[in-house]
Design a protein around this motif. Structure first.
Motif, PDB file in Angstrom:
ATOM      1  N   VAL A 128     -22.491   4.796-100.003  1.00  0.00           N
ATOM      2  CA  VAL A 128     -23.274   3.852 -98.898  1.00  0.00           C
ATOM      3  C   VAL A 128     -23.844   4.813 -97.830  1.00  0.00           C
ATOM      4  O   VAL A 128     -24.760   4.839 -97.187  1.00  0.00           O
ATOM      5  CB  VAL A 128     -22.362   3.151 -98.332  1.00  0.00           C
ATOM      6  N   TYR A 129     -22.851   5.934 -97.419  1.00  0.00           N
ATOM      7  CA  TYR A 129     -23.366   6.896 -96.600  1.00  0.00           C
ATOM      8  C   TYR A 129     -24.663   7.703 -96.963  1.00  0.00           C
ATOM      9  O   TYR A 129     -25.562   7.907 -96.218  1.00  0.00           O
ATOM     10  CB  TYR A 129     -22.131   8.121 -96.517  1.00  0.00           C
ATOM     11  N   GLU A 130     -24.439   8.194 -98.222  1.00  0.00           N
ATOM     12  CA  GLU A 130     -25.702   9.025 -98.851  1.00  0.00           C
ATOM     13  C   GLU A 130     -26.925   7.913 -98.708  1.00  0.00           C
ATOM     14  O   GLU A 130     -28.094   8.501 -98.505  1.00  0.00           O
ATOM     15  CB  GLU A 130     -25.693   9.497 -99.862  1.00  0.00           C
ATOM     16  N   SER A 131     -26.660   6.779 -98.942  1.00  0.00           N
ATOM     17  CA  SER A 131     -27.813   5.633 -99.179  1.00  0.00           C
ATOM     18  C   SER A 131     -28.539   5.512 -97.689  1.00  0.00           C
ATOM     19  O   SER A 131     -29.691   5.189 -97.559  1.00  0.00           O
ATOM     20  CB  SER A 131     -27.581   4.412 -99.797  1.00  0.00           C
ATOM     21  N   GLU A 152     -25.324  -6.077-109.822  1.00  0.00           N
ATOM     22  CA  GLU A 152     -26.456  -6.319-109.368  1.00  0.00           C
ATOM     23  C   GLU A 152     -26.552  -7.337-108.450  1.00  0.00           C
ATOM     24  O   GLU A 152     -25.918  -8.455-108.232  1.00  0.00           O
ATOM     25  CB  GLU A 152     -27.333  -7.011-110.451  1.00  0.00           C
ATOM     26  N   GLY A 153     -27.259  -6.870-107.193  1.00  0.00           N
ATOM     27  CA  GLY A 153     -27.343  -7.827-106.075  1.00  0.00           C
ATOM     28  C   GLY A 153     -26.312  -7.966-104.956  1.00  0.00           C
ATOM     29  O   GLY A 153     -26.527  -8.379-103.827  1.00  0.00           O
ATOM     30  N   GLU A 154     -25.298  -7.175-105.239  1.00  0.00           N
ATOM     31  CA  GLU A 154     -24.122  -7.130-104.364  1.00  0.00           C
ATOM     32  C   GLU A 154     -24.240  -6.251-103.133  1.00  0.00           C
ATOM     33  O   GLU A 154     -23.855  -7.184-101.903  1.00  0.00           O
ATOM     34  CB  GLU A 154     -22.827  -6.563-105.148  1.00  0.00           C
ATOM     35  N   ILE A 155     -24.950  -5.112-103.091  1.00  0.00           N
ATOM     36  CA  ILE A 155     -25.384  -4.240-101.840  1.00  0.00           C
ATOM     37  C   ILE A 155     -26.846  -4.176-102.384  1.00  0.00           C
ATOM     38  O   ILE A 155     -27.028  -3.153-102.711  1.00  0.00           O
ATOM     39  CB  ILE A 155     -24.559  -3.360-101.593  1.00  0.00           C
ATOM     40  N   PRO A 156     -27.622  -5.108-101.777  1.00  0.00           N
ATOM     41  CA  PRO A 156     -29.173  -4.638-102.221  1.00  0.00           C
ATOM     42  C   PRO A 156     -29.618  -3.525-101.552  1.00  0.00           C
ATOM     43  O   PRO A 156     -29.236  -3.044-100.354  1.00  0.00           O
ATOM     44  CB  PRO A 156     -29.861  -6.225-101.716  1.00  0.00           C
ATOM     45  N   TRP A 171     -28.079  -3.422 -92.373  1.00  0.00           N
ATOM     46  CA  TRP A 171     -27.933  -3.068 -93.943  1.00  0.00           C
ATOM     47  C   TRP A 171     -26.724  -2.437 -93.860  1.00  0.00           C
ATOM     48  O   TRP A 171     -25.908  -2.561 -94.793  1.00  0.00           O
ATOM     49  CB  TRP A 171     -29.270  -2.332 -94.474  1.00  0.00           C
ATOM     50  N   LEU A 172     -26.405  -1.250 -93.006  1.00  0.00           N
ATOM     51  CA  LEU A 172     -25.472  -0.370 -93.018  1.00  0.00           C
ATOM     52  C   LEU A 172     -24.196  -1.405 -93.017  1.00  0.00           C
ATOM     53  O   LEU A 172     -23.165  -0.937 -93.640  1.00  0.00           O
ATOM     54  CB  LEU A 172     -25.581   0.578 -92.081  1.00  0.00           C
ATOM     55  N   ALA A 173     -24.032  -2.341 -92.050  1.00  0.00           N
ATOM     56  CA  ALA A 173     -22.888  -3.122 -91.891  1.00  0.00           C
ATOM     57  C   ALA A 173     -22.566  -4.001 -93.223  1.00  0.00           C
ATOM     58  O   ALA A 173     -21.361  -3.714 -93.479  1.00  0.00           O
ATOM     59  CB  ALA A 173     -23.231  -4.116 -90.570  1.00  0.00           C
TER      60      ALA A 173
END
Length: 248
Positions: free
Chosen positions: A177-180, A242-246, A46-48
């Motif tokens: 991204v980092y915080e998520s 929406e949906g770009e980075i689930p 997911w992170l990648a």
């Protein structure tokens, strides 16, 4: 272009193919000594994906990037073209009577009309076309010159400024991204100046991700760049479709 499934279509519009080197294995290897534990429900895959898609959104066409041809170079090119066009126009205007007569004679020999008087009124008579082309050449020189004069002058060090703004944009993307991924707020310190012996975890994360994606292993003024990115993040976190980075 056709896609086998919705996942392939989403990967294409999210520009996964822009940064194929951002793989789960590469991200895990880059962060193995500095990243906090990934939160439950997320993993290296997911992170990648999140890093790859967020950074891909900042990539620009060559015509928009800081590496594009400068306006000064464009202006010089247009001025050179204008000079060539104007030189050709002036040379043709200064043609001798003998050269002018030869142009008319050749045009008349090729013409399929009846007499010279009729030729003067025929727009398809080559000499008449020559004169129209000459007028167009004058207009062309003026047009190209006008384009040169109206080429916007860029400020000194504009490339450096645009590269800085691009780095801030990438920091803004990666902050969310980092915080998520890690479930902790981003922090930025003054490293390498001041009392800090090492950059903050987010600073390390940013540096390693842009190194992986763009080969940038030492971002100039890393602290200043990421302080601006953090300010943007706190004001308005990076927005995605929406949906770009689930899961972001």
């Amino acid at each position: 272009m056709t896609f086998a499934n919705e996942g392939e279509w989403l990967a294409f519009i999210a520009r996964d193919h822009y940064l194929p080197m951002i793989t789960p294995e590469a991200v895990e290897s880059a962060l193995k000594d500095c990243a906090p534990p990934i939160v439950s429900g997320k993993d290296w895959e997911w992170l990648a994906m999140a890093v790859r898609r967020s950074l891909a959104s900042t990539m620009q066409n060559v015509s928009d990037s800081p590496d594009r041809t400068s306006n000064a170079a464009i202006c010089r090119e247009l001025v050179g073209l204008c000079e060539q066009i104007s030189g050709a126009y002036i040379a043709l205007q200064r043609r001798s009577n003998e050269a002018d007569m030869q142009l008319w004679n050749v045009a008349f020999k090729q013409w399929k009309g009846v007499n010279a008087l009729a030729a003067d009124d025929d727009p398809d008579f080559d000499y008449n076309r020559f004169e129209r082309a000459l007028a167009d050449l004058k207009w062309l020189g003026e047009f190209v010159g006008h384009a040169a004069v109206n080429t916007k002058q860029q400020k000194a060090n504009w490339r450096t400024t645009e590269r800085k703004l691009l780095r801030v944009e990438r920091g803004h993307c990666l902050a969310r991204v980092y915080e998520s991924a890690f479930g902790i707020p981003i922090t930025v310190n003054n490293w390498p100046s001041g009392m800090h012996r090492a950059p903050s975890p987010f600073m390390e994360f940013y540096q390693k991700m842009v190194a992986l994606a763009f080969g940038e292993r030492a971002t100039p003024d890393l602290a200043g760049i990421l302080k601006l990115a953090r300010r943007r993040h706190l004001s308005a976190p990076y927005a995605v479709s929406e949906g770009e980075i689930p899961g972001l």
